[in-house]
Design an enzyme around this catalytic site. Structure first.
Site, PDB file in Angstrom:
ATOM      1  N   LYS A 166      58.315  30.488 -19.938  1.00  0.00           N
ATOM      2  CA  LYS A 166      57.118  31.324 -19.780  1.00  0.00           C
ATOM      3  C   LYS A 166      57.348  32.446 -18.756  1.00  0.00           C
ATOM      4  O   LYS A 166      56.966  33.602 -18.976  1.00  0.00           O
ATOM      5  CB  LYS A 166      55.930  30.445 -19.352  1.00  0.00           C
TER       6      LYS A 166
HETATM    7  P1  NDP Z   1      41.351  32.547 -14.672  1.00  0.00           P
HETATM    8  O1  NDP Z   1      41.474  33.196 -13.344  1.00  0.00           O
HETATM    9  O2  NDP Z   1      40.511  33.162 -15.719  1.00  0.00           O
HETATM   10  O3  NDP Z   1      40.809  31.029 -14.476  1.00  0.00           O
HETATM   11  C1  NDP Z   1      41.327  30.214 -13.477  1.00  0.00           C
HETATM   12  C2  NDP Z   1      40.705  28.837 -13.604  1.00  0.00           C
HETATM   13  O4  NDP Z   1      41.266  28.003 -12.585  1.00  0.00           O
HETATM   14  C3  NDP Z   1      39.200  28.814 -13.399  1.00  0.00           C
HETATM   15  O5  NDP Z   1      38.661  27.769 -14.165  1.00  0.00           O
HETATM   16  C4  NDP Z   1      39.078  28.502 -11.901  1.00  0.00           C
HETATM   17  O6  NDP Z   1      37.867  27.852 -11.571  1.00  0.00           O
HETATM   18  C5  NDP Z   1      40.209  27.525 -11.746  1.00  0.00           C
HETATM   19  N1  NDP Z   1      40.728  27.457 -10.373  1.00  0.00           N
HETATM   20  C6  NDP Z   1      41.253  28.452  -9.654  1.00  0.00           C
HETATM   21  N2  NDP Z   1      41.710  27.989  -8.475  1.00  0.00           N
HETATM   22  C7  NDP Z   1      41.422  26.670  -8.469  1.00  0.00           C
HETATM   23  C8  NDP Z   1      41.632  25.640  -7.521  1.00  0.00           C
HETATM   24  N3  NDP Z   1      42.234  25.878  -6.350  1.00  0.00           N
HETATM   25  N4  NDP Z   1      41.205  24.379  -7.838  1.00  0.00           N
HETATM   26  C9  NDP Z   1      40.599  24.131  -9.009  1.00  0.00           C
HETATM   27  N5  NDP Z   1      40.375  25.065  -9.955  1.00  0.00           N
HETATM   28  C10 NDP Z   1      40.785  26.319  -9.671  1.00  0.00           C
HETATM   29  O7  NDP Z   1      42.856  32.330 -15.167  1.00  0.00           O
HETATM   30  P2  NDP Z   1      43.419  32.320 -16.671  1.00  0.00           P
HETATM   31  O8  NDP Z   1      42.658  31.350 -17.480  1.00  0.00           O
HETATM   32  O9  NDP Z   1      43.600  33.724 -17.125  1.00  0.00           O
HETATM   33  O10 NDP Z   1      44.897  31.767 -16.376  1.00  0.00           O
HETATM   34  C11 NDP Z   1      45.145  30.388 -16.124  1.00  0.00           C
HETATM   35  C12 NDP Z   1      46.653  30.181 -16.230  1.00  0.00           C
HETATM   36  O11 NDP Z   1      47.075  30.541 -17.559  1.00  0.00           O
HETATM   37  C13 NDP Z   1      47.459  31.070 -15.261  1.00  0.00           C
HETATM   38  O12 NDP Z   1      48.565  30.361 -14.778  1.00  0.00           O
HETATM   39  C14 NDP Z   1      47.887  32.245 -16.134  1.00  0.00           C
HETATM   40  O13 NDP Z   1      49.066  32.852 -15.636  1.00  0.00           O
HETATM   41  C15 NDP Z   1      48.077  31.563 -17.477  1.00  0.00           C
HETATM   42  N6  NDP Z   1      47.934  32.410 -18.675  1.00  0.00           N
HETATM   43  C16 NDP Z   1      46.920  33.332 -18.790  1.00  0.00           C
HETATM   44  C17 NDP Z   1      46.804  34.105 -19.932  1.00  0.00           C
HETATM   45  C18 NDP Z   1      45.717  35.099 -20.122  1.00  0.00           C
HETATM   46  O14 NDP Z   1      45.802  35.920 -21.068  1.00  0.00           O
HETATM   47  N7  NDP Z   1      44.671  35.117 -19.300  1.00  0.00           N
HETATM   48  C19 NDP Z   1      47.774  33.967 -21.048  1.00  0.00           C
HETATM   49  C20 NDP Z   1      48.742  32.922 -20.855  1.00  0.00           C
HETATM   50  C21 NDP Z   1      48.838  32.208 -19.694  1.00  0.00           C
HETATM   51  P3  NDP Z   1      36.533  28.663 -11.187  1.00  0.00           P
HETATM   52  O15 NDP Z   1      35.861  29.007 -12.482  1.00  0.00           O
HETATM   53  O16 NDP Z   1      35.763  27.708 -10.353  1.00  0.00           O
HETATM   54  O17 NDP Z   1      36.973  29.895 -10.415  1.00  0.00           O
END
Ligand code: NDP
Length: 290
Positions: A166
């Site tokens: 990735k």
């Molecule tokens: P977002 O920022 O949209 O969401 C992050 C999520 O993680 C939220 O549910 C947030 O909760 C939660 N979170 C953040 N910090 C913590 C913590 N310390 N403890 C518990 N929960 C936490 O991220 P994405 O969904 O975009 O990305 C998630 C992963 O997927 C990343 O590693 C990213 O690199 C990967 N990814 C993303 C893609 C994309 O197109 N967006 C594509 C492929 C991979 P809360 O709602 O409470 O803030």
């Protein structure tokens, strides 16, 4: 199916991914740090919003958080069901996956690093690609749950291999993004119509995923929708460069791209889409890619 499944982290990806699970599993737990999102998910898709302690009693536990450190912090102190499989869809750090797999193995819990690609649209349509590291037995047992959310699901090696694939994929996407920004800035400087040029390049050997979707759908139309944050891409290029350093390789293009993405990230606000990296080039050249 009798297997219970949980999804932890309902962000841009997780929210959409978890929505498919109730079509395949009778019991689907969801948990999110901002718990309102979990409740909203339950109402919209028939999942069950539960406490974190209950979510980790599922047979298969998915997580999709920003970083491996976030997953590490979450796992510490949790009493996870013995015999469960933790499938981490975070784009994480290979070494962290190896540590997590070792620690959980002692508690009879399997850990798979299973990052995904395909963006939020792929999550919405259940067409994601899963690149999975870990034991083959755990991979086979978790396969039906991953198939509920993905189209191409590949076991790429031992623990850490999925995260490595990735990170390298996203680094290559960043290389293409920088190349497209520089190439199209040059064309604009010479008075070329970028939309016509794009059609030609997409029918020629210079095309990439960036020219086929990111340039037309995010940059040239100036929409820059936030679906994948620039800080997340900067994190991924950092993971890739660490892999290069560990292997003592010489990769000048990857090194330069890492510096460019870090610089663009430091100039942007935290809620910027990754495609806004081209704005750094625009500020240098005073040429807008439209
Ligand atoms: P977002 O920022 O949209 O969401 C992050 C999520 O993680 C939220 O549910 C947030 O909760 C939660 N979170 C953040 N910090 C913590 C913590 N310390 N403890 C518990 N929960 C936490 O991220 P994405 O969904 O975009 O990305 C998630 C992963 O997927 C990343 O590693 C990213 O690199 C990967 N990814 C993303 C893609 C994309 O197109 N967006 C594509 C492929 C991979 P809360 O709602 O409470 O803030």
């Amino acid at each position: 199916m009798n297997t219970t499944v949980a999804f932890i982290g309902l962000g841009a990806m997780g929210y959409r991914m978890a929505a498919h699970l109730p079509q395949h599993f009778d019991t689907v737990y969801v948990w999110n740090r901002n718990f309102e999102k979990a409740k909203q998910h339950a109402t919209a898709f028939g999942t069950q919003a539960v406490a974190l302690e209950q979510a980790v009693q599922a047979d298969i536990i998915f997580s999709c958080l920003p970083t491996s450190q976030d997953v590490d912090d979450l796992i510490q102190g949790l009493k996870i069901k013995s015999g469960a499989i933790w499938v981490d869809c975070t784009s994480g750090v290979p070494d962290a996956a190896r540590q997590q797999a070792l620690q959980l193995k002692q508690l009879d819990i399997e850990f798979l690093d299973a990052p995904v690609s395909g963006q939020t649209i792929g999550a919405e349509n259940a067409t994601l690609t899963f690149m999975v590291g870990g034991s083959n037995d755990a991979f086979q047992r978790a396969l039906p749950a991953m198939q509920a959310m993905g189209k191409l699901i590949k076991h790429v090696g031992d623990s850490g291999a999925g995260f490595a694939v990735k990170a390298v994929n996203n680094m290559m996407m960043a290389v293409h993004l920088c190349a497209a920004a520089e190439g199209f800035t040059t064309l604009k400087a010479h008075g070329v119509n970028l939309h016509e040029a794009l059609d030609c390049i997409n029918a020629s050997s210079g095309k990439s995923g960036v020219t086929e979707s990111i340039l037309p759908q995010r940059i040239l139309n100036r929409s820059f929708p936030l679906t994948f944050g620039l800080p997340l891409l900067a994190k991924d290029t950092g993971i890739a460069i660490d892999l290069v350093r560990e292997a003592k390789l010489s990769t000048p293009i990857l090194g330069l791209t890492q510096s460019l993405i870090q610089a663009a990230n430091s100039l942007a606000t935290p809620d910027s889409d990754f495609s806004t990296a081209v704005k750094m080039y625009e500020s240098w050249s005073k040429i807008t890619l439209d």
